[in-house]
Design a protein around this motif. Structure first.
Motif, mmCIF file in Angstrom:
data_model
loop_
_atom_site.group_PDB
_atom_site.id
_atom_site.type_symbol
_atom_site.label_atom_id
_atom_site.label_comp_id
_atom_site.label_asym_id
_atom_site.label_seq_id
_atom_site.Cartn_x
_atom_site.Cartn_y
_atom_site.Cartn_z
ATOM 1 N N SER A 151 1.156 1.889 -7.898
ATOM 2 C CA SER A 151 1.194 3.433 -8.138
ATOM 3 C C SER A 151 1.150 4.127 -6.698
ATOM 4 C CB SER A 151 0.000 4.071 -8.957
ATOM 5 O OG SER A 151 0.383 3.382 -10.379
ATOM 6 N N PHE A 152 1.981 5.212 -6.432
ATOM 7 C CA PHE A 152 1.881 5.996 -5.373
ATOM 8 C C PHE A 152 1.271 7.332 -6.039
ATOM 9 C CE2 PHE A 152 4.628 3.092 -3.798
ATOM 10 C CZ PHE A 152 4.328 2.841 -2.567
ATOM 11 N N ILE A 153 0.032 7.915 -5.545
ATOM 12 C CA ILE A 153 -0.553 9.107 -5.984
ATOM 13 C C ILE A 153 -0.855 10.108 -4.999
ATOM 14 C CG2 ILE A 153 -2.345 10.027 -7.376
ATOM 15 C CD1 ILE A 153 -2.883 7.460 -8.722
ATOM 16 N N THR A 158 -2.667 14.252 0.627
ATOM 17 C CA THR A 158 -3.155 12.870 0.939
ATOM 18 C C THR A 158 -2.431 12.056 -0.091
ATOM 19 O OG1 THR A 158 -5.466 13.676 1.381
ATOM 20 C CG2 THR A 158 -5.401 11.293 0.750
ATOM 21 N N ALA A 159 -1.884 10.686 0.401
ATOM 22 C CA ALA A 159 -1.315 10.065 -0.410
ATOM 23 C C ALA A 159 -1.932 8.692 -0.474
ATOM 24 C CB ALA A 159 0.125 9.770 0.087
ATOM 25 N N PHE A 160 -2.094 8.012 -1.734
ATOM 26 C CA PHE A 160 -2.811 6.783 -2.098
ATOM 27 C C PHE A 160 -1.891 5.846 -2.578
ATOM 28 C CE2 PHE A 160 -5.934 10.406 -2.625
ATOM 29 C CZ PHE A 160 -6.862 10.125 -2.288
ATOM 30 N N PHE A 161 -2.265 4.460 -2.421
ATOM 31 C CA PHE A 161 -1.371 3.428 -2.955
ATOM 32 C C PHE A 161 -2.384 2.688 -3.727
ATOM 33 C CE2 PHE A 161 0.365 -0.930 -2.429
ATOM 34 C CZ PHE A 161 1.530 -0.606 -3.255
ATOM 35 N N VAL A 162 -1.932 2.386 -5.073
ATOM 36 C CA VAL A 162 -2.754 1.614 -5.959
ATOM 37 C C VAL A 162 -2.168 0.323 -6.515
ATOM 38 C CG1 VAL A 162 -4.054 1.942 -8.288
ATOM 39 C CG2 VAL A 162 -3.844 3.892 -6.636
ATOM 40 N N THR A 163 -3.023 -0.663 -6.594
ATOM 41 C CA THR A 163 -2.398 -1.888 -7.302
ATOM 42 C C THR A 163 -3.490 -2.230 -8.390
ATOM 43 O OG1 THR A 163 -3.750 -3.191 -5.512
ATOM 44 C CG2 THR A 163 -1.200 -2.756 -5.104
ATOM 45 N N CYS A 176 -5.498 1.904 -1.211
ATOM 46 C CA CYS A 176 -5.472 2.051 0.411
ATOM 47 C C CYS A 176 -5.033 3.550 0.532
ATOM 48 C CB CYS A 176 -4.782 1.059 0.935
ATOM 49 S SG CYS A 176 -3.027 0.856 0.714
ATOM 50 N N LEU A 177 -5.150 3.891 2.046
ATOM 51 C CA LEU A 177 -4.657 5.185 2.297
ATOM 52 C C LEU A 177 -3.206 4.855 2.629
ATOM 53 C CD1 LEU A 177 -5.104 8.094 2.738
ATOM 54 C CD2 LEU A 177 -5.805 7.369 5.027
#
Length: 338
Positions: A151-153, A158-163, A176-177
């Motif tokens: 997911s990209f949020i 600010t953009a986060f990357f979630v696994t 991660c950022l």
């Protein structure tokens, strides 16, 4: 919301924060320009991109349609088509699936996901919130396999990357950022893309298509419209289509009819292991449904970006690339700032 997506949302913000104990970032502010990407005015200021115009905006010519806009908030599922054969002769936008000349499995892969958008969100990092969730197949624009859920949020800038634990790649952190300057598209973001009569005519003008190719070495726009294909020239394409006719919202019957988003089409990473020279995300149930923060933004809203590791998606460690890697192709991360 799909059952598969709901299963992946079993992580609370607190749980994710706990998982980050071993991934604290020692990156300094001096490193941040490397993860501020050229988005041509769509996700960050025009000064961050080598646009054709100083303000990264396009003035529509006589005879071209007016610009559609996003609703203030919306939600939609979509089908993602990763096209690896026949894309030169069959370019997007696609009317649902790619044309019948292309066959699933042989020429393209189908996966699913969802996007959640709220331009009214406000927080310490700015305005606007967006989550793009990719189920089992992540966004294939990086030089690694996309066979995992992600997911990209974006919350403000600010953009986060979630696994997710079920299929997280080895060596990749839970969060991660992705970028300190990557906000959700504004409701009028399409002003930053040139109108393409060729893209629109491909579907009988039932859609309004907007796209351009940029040269990876300079980042300068070099062509309006998807066709002719420029993948072999090491160029990168970004495109978007809205329906040409305003129609009522599927859920909010009191809303004024509007032109719904139809598809997002773009260049993926063209070589193995991603093998995604052309990608199209086609919306299936776009509607003015305000996203629920509990299943979207709250996954990261309590995290401090300063404590997060920097993402390494465009320049991944060797263990993520694998033995199937070939000589490198350009990515969006290679485009230089203005």
């Amino acid at each position: 919301m799909s059952d598969s997506y709901a299963r992946f949302l079993g992580h609370s913000g607190a749980a994710l924060a706990a998982l980050l104990c071993c991934w604290a970032s020692d990156a300094s502010a001096a490193d941040q320009p490397d993860n501020v990407y050229s988005t041509y005015g769509v996700h960050n200021p025009p000064a961050d991109s080598p646009c054709a115009n100083p303000d990264c905006a396009y003035v529509r010519e006589p005879g071209q349609p007016t610009d559609p806009q996003y609703p203030a908030y919306w939600s939609s599922n979509w089908n993602m088509y990763r096209v690896f054969n026949g894309y030169v002769q069959n370019p997007p936008p696609y009317d649902g699936a790619p044309p019948p000349a292309l066959k699933p499995g042989r020429d393209y892969e189908i996966s699913k996901g969802a996007t959640y958008y709220d331009s009214t969100w406000r927080g310490p990092a700015g305005e606007g919130a967006m989550m793009e969730h990719y189920d089992k197949r992540c966004l294939p624009i990086f030089p690694i396999s996309n066979h995992y859920t992600c997911s990209f949020i974006s919350l403000g800038d600010t953009a986060f990357f979630v696994t997710y634990e079920k299929d997280r790649p080895k060596g990749m952190p839970p969060v991660c950022l992705f970028s300190p300057s990557n906000h959700p598209p504004r409701t009028d973001f399409i002003s930053h893309l040139p109108y393409s009569s060729g893209d629109s005519e491909r579907l009988g003008n039932r859609v309004q298509g907007y796209s351009f190719w940029v040269a990876a070495d300079t980042g300068k726009p070099i062509q309006v419209g998807v066709s002719p294909d420029r993948t072999k020239d090491r160029a990168i394409m970004f495109g978007y289509a809205f329906m040409s006719k305003a129609t009522p919202d599927r859920v909010d019957k009191s809303a004024k009819p509007y032109r719904h988003a139809q598809s997002f089409y773009f260049s993926g990473y063209p070589l193995p292991p991603a093998n995604a020279p052309m990608v199209s995300q086609n919306y299936t149930n776009f509607a003015m449904v305000r996203p629920d923060p509990k299943t979207t933004w709250d996954l990261v809203s309590k995290l401090d970006p300063k404590t997060l590791p920097q993402c390494q998606l465009f320049n991944p460690p060797a263990e993520m690339v694998g033995l199937a890697a070939t000589p490198r192709a350009p990515t969006w991360g290679d485009i230089k700032h203005r």
